[in-house]
Structures are given as C-alpha cells and as structure tokens.
Design an enzyme around this catalytic site. Sequence first.
Site, PDB file in Angstrom:
ATOM      1  N   GLY A 155       0.813  -1.204   0.000  1.00 50.01           N
ATOM      2  CA  GLY A 155       0.000   0.000   0.000  1.00 50.01           C
ATOM      3  C   GLY A 155       0.846   1.254   0.000  1.00 50.01           C
ATOM      4  N   ASP A 265      15.398  -3.806  17.769  1.00 47.20           N
ATOM      5  CA  ASP A 265      16.043  -3.216  16.591  1.00 47.20           C
ATOM      6  C   ASP A 265      16.311  -1.729  16.807  1.00 47.20           C
ATOM      7  OD1 ASP A 265      17.223  -3.267  14.105  1.00 47.20           O
ATOM      8  OD2 ASP A 265      15.352  -2.916  13.007  1.00 47.20           O
ATOM      9  N   GLU A 503      -2.210  11.093  31.129  1.00 43.89           N
ATOM     10  CA  GLU A 503      -2.964  11.604  32.278  1.00 43.89           C
ATOM     11  C   GLU A 503      -2.287  12.847  32.852  1.00 43.89           C
ATOM     12  OE1 GLU A 503      -4.850   7.366  33.863  1.00 43.89           O
ATOM     13  OE2 GLU A 503      -2.911   8.068  34.611  1.00 43.89           O
ATOM     14  N   ASP A 560     -27.176  15.496  31.201  1.00 43.10           N
ATOM     15  CA  ASP A 560     -28.428  15.696  30.455  1.00 43.10           C
ATOM     16  C   ASP A 560     -29.417  16.518  31.287  1.00 43.10           C
ATOM     17  OD1 ASP A 560     -30.487  15.540  28.654  1.00 43.10           O
ATOM     18  OD2 ASP A 560     -31.032  13.476  29.162  1.00 43.10           O
ATOM     19  N   ASP A 564     -33.604  14.488  27.961  1.00 43.12           N
ATOM     20  CA  ASP A 564     -34.104  14.000  26.668  1.00 43.12           C
ATOM     21  C   ASP A 564     -33.310  12.796  26.155  1.00 43.12           C
ATOM     22  OD1 ASP A 564     -31.735  15.216  26.035  1.00 43.12           O
ATOM     23  OD2 ASP A 564     -32.536  16.501  24.447  1.00 43.12           O
ATOM     24  N   GLU A 571     -25.286  21.536  26.759  1.00 44.18           N
ATOM     25  CA  GLU A 571     -25.001  20.647  27.897  1.00 44.18           C
ATOM     26  C   GLU A 571     -23.546  20.191  27.872  1.00 44.18           C
ATOM     27  OE1 GLU A 571     -29.492  18.718  28.328  1.00 44.18           O
ATOM     28  OE2 GLU A 571     -28.021  17.826  26.974  1.00 44.18           O
TER      29      GLU A 571
END
Length: 581
Positions: A155, A265, A503, A560, A564, A571
């Site tokens: 590729g 390697d 982190e 939420d 909904d 939100e």
Amino acid sequence: MGSQCCKNNNIRCQEEVILQNEQTANASPNPLQKVSLSQQGSKKSQIEEDQQMNVAQQPGYCLESENNQDAEQQEEMPKKEIELIKKEESVPLTKIDSSDASHIITAKEEIKKKNEPQGPGVRIKLGHDIFVKLKEGSIGSHYNFGKVLGQGAFGKVWKVTHKTTGLVRAIKQLKKSSLIKEDEQRMFSEMNILKNLDHPHIVKLFELYQDENNYYLVTEYLSGGELFDRIKKMSSFSENIAADYIRQILLATMHCHQQNIVHRDLKPENVIFINEDPNSQLKVIDFGTSRKFDNTKAMSKRLGTPYYIAPEVLNHQYNEKCDIWSCGIILYILLCGYPPFSGKSENQILDRVKAGKFNFDPEDWDQISKEAKEFITKLLRMDPNKRLSAKQALDDPWLVKYAPTSQVNKRVLDNIRQFRAQTILKQALMSYMITQMSTQKEISELQNEFKRLDINNDGYLSKEELIKGYQQLKLDYKYAQEEVDRMIDMIDINRSGMIDFSEFCMAAINQEKLLSVQRVEQAFKIFDLNGDGFISKQELESIMGDLGDDVWSQILSDCDGNNDGKISYEEFVRMLKNKKL
C-alpha cells in the site's frame, strides 16, 4: 528531509542475513556514511572505504534464523509496530514475516474484549488506549489526503490533515487483498503493543480504520528527521548533547522493559526528531520486531541489524538487555563517528560482534571523558547478566553529570492541583482532547516536566514521586500527601494507581487552553457523527467502545439537563466548563 515512512516489506532471504533493500533512488546510506560528525582520522576513512566497497548499497539488515520454526517454538509472535516515520526519500513498507504465524495471539479479539461493557457498579476505566480501536467507514470523511510519502507492495503512506482539528498525521494504507490472514492478525498485535505504550519518547498511534478494500493506520507525523541527519547539520557536538540524546532513548527503552516489551532493533534510523526545532525531543519508532517477553524464558529469534545487534542474539539465547547493547553502540557512534564493530561484509561484521572486542582509538577518543568510555564499556559487556539494565544506565554517573535534570516548573504543579474533572464524560473528553487533539508543541512543553517528576525513570508518576515534586514547593509533607491522594483519584482515569504520561498532560496543561472555545466545538463535532446537534449513546460508543447502560445512565445523570436522553452542545459546554445544569 524528515517526514514519514515505513520499513521495507521486500526482504530478500540469504543464508543467515535478510537484507532489507531500499526501493527508492534516495535511500538512506549505510550508517558509517551517515555519521561523519567531523573529519576523523585514517582509521575512520579506512572503515568507510571498506564499507563502500562491500555494503554501500546495503542500508539495513534484518537477521533471522533459517531454522526459526524450531528456534522460536517457545516464543510468541514478534510484534511489528505500525509506524510511519522515516524519510520521504525512502519509504518501503513494514516487513511482514509469517514464519511464526502459529504463535500469533488474536489481538483483534483482545481489542474487542477491552471494549466490552462494564458491569453494574464497576467504576469505568478510561485511558488513551480506549480511543484506538478499529473503526468502520470512509476515512476520507475524516482526513484530507495530501502527498504520498511512500509506496510499496502492501500500500501507500500519506501525509494527511484531520478535517475537523487541522492536525497533521500520517496514514499507512494496507491493501486487504495483499494481506494473508497471518499478516492481518499480526497487524492487530502490532497495534495492541504500540497503543499501550504511552511515553514522551515513543511514537504515538492514534486510530485504525477499515473499509471494504483497505486498513488505515493513523500515526504521529514526525518531521524532524533521523538522529544522525540532525547531527551532521550541527556546527558543534559535545558529550552533553550525546548524553541528552542517549538518555531520551534509554527512557523509552526502560518504559518498554518495565512493561516486558523488548524492541530488538534499536538503531539511529529508528530514532526520529519530533520537528525541526533545534531543541526538539526524540522519539523511538519502528517496533517491527518488538514483542512481549517472559522473564523466565530466553528469546531465540534472530532479529536485528548487524552494526547494532547483540552477540547473544546471534547465539539464539537472549533477553531484553539486547536493547541495552544497541544503546551502547549508538552512543559509541555519537561520540566518535563510526561503530565499534565493522567489516568488509556483513559476515565479517557479525563475526566481530560475536567476538565483542572493541577499543577506544586515542586518535578519536582522547578528548572524550573517562566516564563516557566507562559507561559505554558497561553497556557493551558480553555477558548480559553483567551488562547494565536500562534503569542502572539512567543512573550512571556520566549521564547524571552530562544530562542533569532540573527543578520542576511551579506553574505545572499548580495546574495539576487545580485540575477538576468529576464526571465520567468530562474525564473521557479531556483524555480524548489531550491524546487526539493536542499539538506536538503543546505536549513537548510538558515532556521535560514529566521527566523531572519521574524520579525512577519508569514512565509513570507514583504517589511518592508526586509528593516529592510538591515538596519542592515547600509544602508540608502531610499536606502534600493529602493533595496528591486527591489528585491521583481525579487524574488516574485508567485506575492503574499511578499517573501515566497522557494523564499527566491532561492535568498539567493550561485548562483554558485545552478547553478553548475552538477545541470544544471541534470535539463536539467529532462526537456528533450525524451532525444533528446532539451526542447519542451510539455516537459516543463509536469512539470510546461499548459503555454499558449503567455508564450511559451515569453520563446522562451528570450532563443531560433536560432529560431528553442525549447531550446537546449547550449541555456539552456546561459539563466541560464545570457549570451547573
């Protein structure tokens, strides 16, 4: 110079040596031609002349036993890193070796297992690796393809730009029709080993896509060029610079060894600068021959490159300290300009490696410190049991003297103390932003601070290391301990008990910068796959993996506001900005 490429797939087998042939006219020359740091004496000239006569057209080698089916019965598959980093001028693709296919672990199943739903009451574990999963669909909807960096039988390699964030990446395209089943399994194993390595000096894997015809591997784009290319351009070279470079390589090596991963390697061609900045950091690439090792069993597969391969590898009986030998060879070359073991042919080179005898020619080494030569000698001990470990090497007097660490930046420590991400979704989103959406410049600014805090150099920050860092701010020990306990609970989102590099970056970066209006908008667009202005459970799972109903319910409870069952942009912003619903 200095873009991306992959290792050669077109390997021509000989009796003991498999020669990796560069397929382009501008392929990298052999190491001895590349490392002319200064005009060395007649010895160096003779070595270069010998090499030009015999191996000038042989830029790299991969050794492998003809009898590897027998020799490797107790060894699991060597992992071939999915890396895309070398030069635009020479871009062969990664070699796929199916000779040990019977030892392949089905990594695709491991990836699936890691993304299984969490059980009731289980605190979800988040981390940089949850975002690296096989994704379906058209990659062209996410990336603009730029120039081709390389092409091979399997590729192409492309320079690409993420459509939403504008960040530059490299993509390796692998044709499914060219991959046999063992190759495909190996690719997933390679991805698994690399995606779990989170370190300032190791190349980063971002994403893996597939469509009907191809796999696409998205990695970091490193533009700074190879280690020796940079050195050739420098007007001066010192032991301090050599110490800084080899320390970075050893830090990456130690992080791998701590996780029972051996590279196998290490060589200058596999050490790349992040960018062209004079103070750019280094990254180790090409984990093509890396694998998990077992401390109770020796490895036997004969892999490596002649100038840098350890003698015990040639004898089919070795452990992770083969990487330390390679580091010693690299440092030797950095300081004098040629390798300690050379010859007129590959067999002669290997014979001299087996003998293990080298010296420090006064003509080239008189100006080099005694400590440096002693350090190299300890790295190149024939007996691996007497050779330094990565940890011991990092504590060596020469490195301590010539590559000293300094005090951690107070601003970074203050940022960590102020970090807040109480909700599951905010932790996940901030982790995504720092690992997938931050720039190399932003991360590189934090690398040195992380290393200053990482006293034992293992690539993680323990509670004790963080406490020592905060004591630099003259905090009382007990107060520092309480602060660190609170911070670890907040920052350690993968629940490892320590703080890993991603982190740390998530907490240490300036939060206003990380949560800028532009970046928050970009993140929402990435998660809002159908563009309807809301994030659904399915859309979140497409990026993070299966969440489970209990986790989704917790996310909705946190975010939420109008109940909904989905998350709107408003939100989303409130949750990230810590504003009450």
